[in-house]
Scaffold this motif. Structure first.
Motif, mmCIF file in Angstrom:
data_model
loop_
_atom_site.group_PDB
_atom_site.id
_atom_site.type_symbol
_atom_site.label_atom_id
_atom_site.label_comp_id
_atom_site.label_asym_id
_atom_site.label_seq_id
_atom_site.Cartn_x
_atom_site.Cartn_y
_atom_site.Cartn_z
ATOM 1 N N GLU A 112 0.833 -1.205 0.000
ATOM 2 C CA GLU A 112 0.000 0.000 0.000
ATOM 3 C C GLU A 112 0.869 1.257 0.000
ATOM 4 O OE1 GLU A 112 -2.977 1.778 3.270
ATOM 5 O OE2 GLU A 112 -3.437 -0.292 2.665
ATOM 6 N N LYS A 113 1.912 1.257 0.834
ATOM 7 C CA LYS A 113 2.809 2.421 0.918
ATOM 8 C C LYS A 113 3.599 2.616 -0.372
ATOM 9 C CE LYS A 113 6.677 4.293 3.594
ATOM 10 N NZ LYS A 113 7.627 4.063 4.722
ATOM 11 N N TYR A 116 1.319 3.933 -3.083
ATOM 12 C CA TYR A 116 1.003 5.351 -2.855
ATOM 13 C C TYR A 116 2.145 6.245 -3.341
ATOM 14 C CZ TYR A 116 -0.059 9.663 -0.318
ATOM 15 O OH TYR A 116 -0.306 10.985 0.010
ATOM 16 N N GLU A 117 3.373 5.892 -2.956
ATOM 17 C CA GLU A 117 4.527 6.715 -3.341
ATOM 18 C C GLU A 117 4.727 6.706 -4.852
ATOM 19 O OE1 GLU A 117 6.197 8.721 -1.506
ATOM 20 O OE2 GLU A 117 5.222 8.154 0.369
ATOM 21 N N SER A 120 2.175 8.761 -6.720
ATOM 22 C CA SER A 120 2.348 10.203 -6.518
ATOM 23 C C SER A 120 3.253 10.819 -7.583
ATOM 24 C CB SER A 120 2.922 10.478 -5.124
ATOM 25 O OG SER A 120 4.290 10.101 -5.038
ATOM 26 N N ALA A 137 -5.314 -0.052 -1.243
ATOM 27 C CA ALA A 137 -4.491 -0.240 -2.431
ATOM 28 C C ALA A 137 -5.370 -0.476 -3.653
ATOM 29 C CB ALA A 137 -3.538 -1.423 -2.229
ATOM 30 N N MET A 140 -6.803 2.759 -4.815
ATOM 31 C CA MET A 140 -5.817 3.576 -5.530
ATOM 32 C C MET A 140 -5.637 3.084 -6.963
ATOM 33 S SD MET A 140 -2.767 4.560 -2.839
ATOM 34 C CE MET A 140 -2.654 3.010 -1.948
#
Length: 341
Positions: A112-113, A116-117, A120, A137, A140
């Motif tokens: 998930e992290k 996200y990064e 971005s 996730a 996203m």
């Protein structure tokens, strides 16, 4: 002692070095507009000599995307995924797209992290291993507005596109081959499957076929971390000390299977007469073992290529017809450790 502050190179530096306007330099570097071959050659030579790299972020402000494809995988130490990356790169190297890799260590919260990064940075596409993700996730991926290809597995519903194999089918086919060879007392060794969904699905397919034939797994052993070869040796010894009547050992991957094979050979055990063995992945590195381990190819290179082809095709023409549900068919390699009847 002082250090001179360096500044990034700009279009003006290339313009001054090549003797043409900044507008012309921009057209050459973006491969846009009518520029003579001589001017193009002069500009590219100047940029190369200076070490100039165009600012893609500035260009992305207008298009909202950069020419990066986020590739998110569980592991780099697992030999499966470098071959997938090779397939992806083979396709993307002929385009303007560049793969950028993130690693999750099979941890949903880390996936998930990483996702996200990576999102971005506004990549042009995402290739991500597996079909199981956290709700965040998946949200996203669903709202990213770019091509998304989930790879390695087709036992489930994708967000957008998927390329892989049916791991349940792979497990079922291996079980059928083992039973056909006459083995009845079976042990299983593998990773801790709550974090490895594909290994879990193979195990489910495997036990499904065994159950339909009135056979159950008689012993099982699981591991996490450490050298797979060493773990394979250790688990095999532990299991056979505990269950000496087993006549077949099924491993969730080739590396622990290879460790088990080496242990059994050291003990002078007849393979595949007394005990048969099988793994999964068809890892090329293991072709030099004293015996060829029975296994099943996971179609890794082709999965990487097909996923990248879907991304490239959809970006080149969003209206193009692309098969976005690709289930590849692995085949059993009997090797020297699984009898054929």
């Amino acid at each position: 002692m002082t250090t001179e502050t360096k500044r990034p190179l700009t279009l003006r530096d290339v313009s001054e070095a090549s003797g043409v306007s900044e507008m012309t330099v921009s057209r050459v570097l973006r491969n846009r507009g009518d520029v003579s071959d001589a001017t193009r050659t002069r500009v590219l030579a100047a940029a190369k000599e200076l070490g100039y790299v165009p600012n893609k972020i500035a260009g992305a402000l207008a298009s909202s995307r950069v020419n990066l494809v986020a590739v998110i995988i569980p592991s780099l130490s697992n030999m499966v995924f470098p071959e997938v990356l090779t397939g992806i790169n083979q396709v993307l190297e002929d385009t303007e797209l560049q793969p950028v890799v993130g690693v999750t260590d099979y941890m949903p919260e880390k996936e998930e992290k990483v996702l996200y990064e990576m999102l971005s940075w506004r990549p042009s596409g995402v290739i991500i291993a597996g079909l199981e993700h956290t709700e965040a996730a998946r949200a996203m991926l669903d709202s990213a507005g770019i091509p998304v290809v989930e790879i390695m597995d087709t036992d489930g519903k994708p967000v957008d596109a998927m390329v892989g194999i049916s791991h349940r089918r792979a497990g079922r086919e291996m079980a059928a081959a083992i039973l056909k060879a006459g083995y009845e007392h079976i042990g299983f060794m593998g990773t801790k499957m709550p974090l490895d969904h594909r290994a879990r699905k193979r195990f489910e397919g495997f036990t499904e076929v065994l159950g339909k034939n009135g056979i159950e797994i008689e012993d099982r052993e699981f591991y996490s971390g450490g050298s797979a070869l060493a773990k394979g040796r250790e688990m095999t010894q532990t299991m056979l000390d505990r269950s000496p009547d087993l006549d077949f050992l099924y491993y969730s991957n080739d590396m622990i299977g290879a460790g088990g094979l080496l242990y059994l050979l050291e003990q002078g055990i007849d393979i595949p007469g007394q005990i048969g063995l099988a793994g999964f992945n068809n890892v090329e590195l293991l072709q030099g073992l004293p015996r060829k381990l029975a296994t099943m190819d996971a179609c890794r290179l082709e999965i990487g290529r097909k996923a990248a082809e879907i991304i490239a095709a959809q970006l080149a023409d969003p209206n193009t017809e692309v098969d976005t549900r690709l289930t590849l068919t692995p085949k059993i390699s009997y090797g020297d450790t699984l009898k054929r009847r």
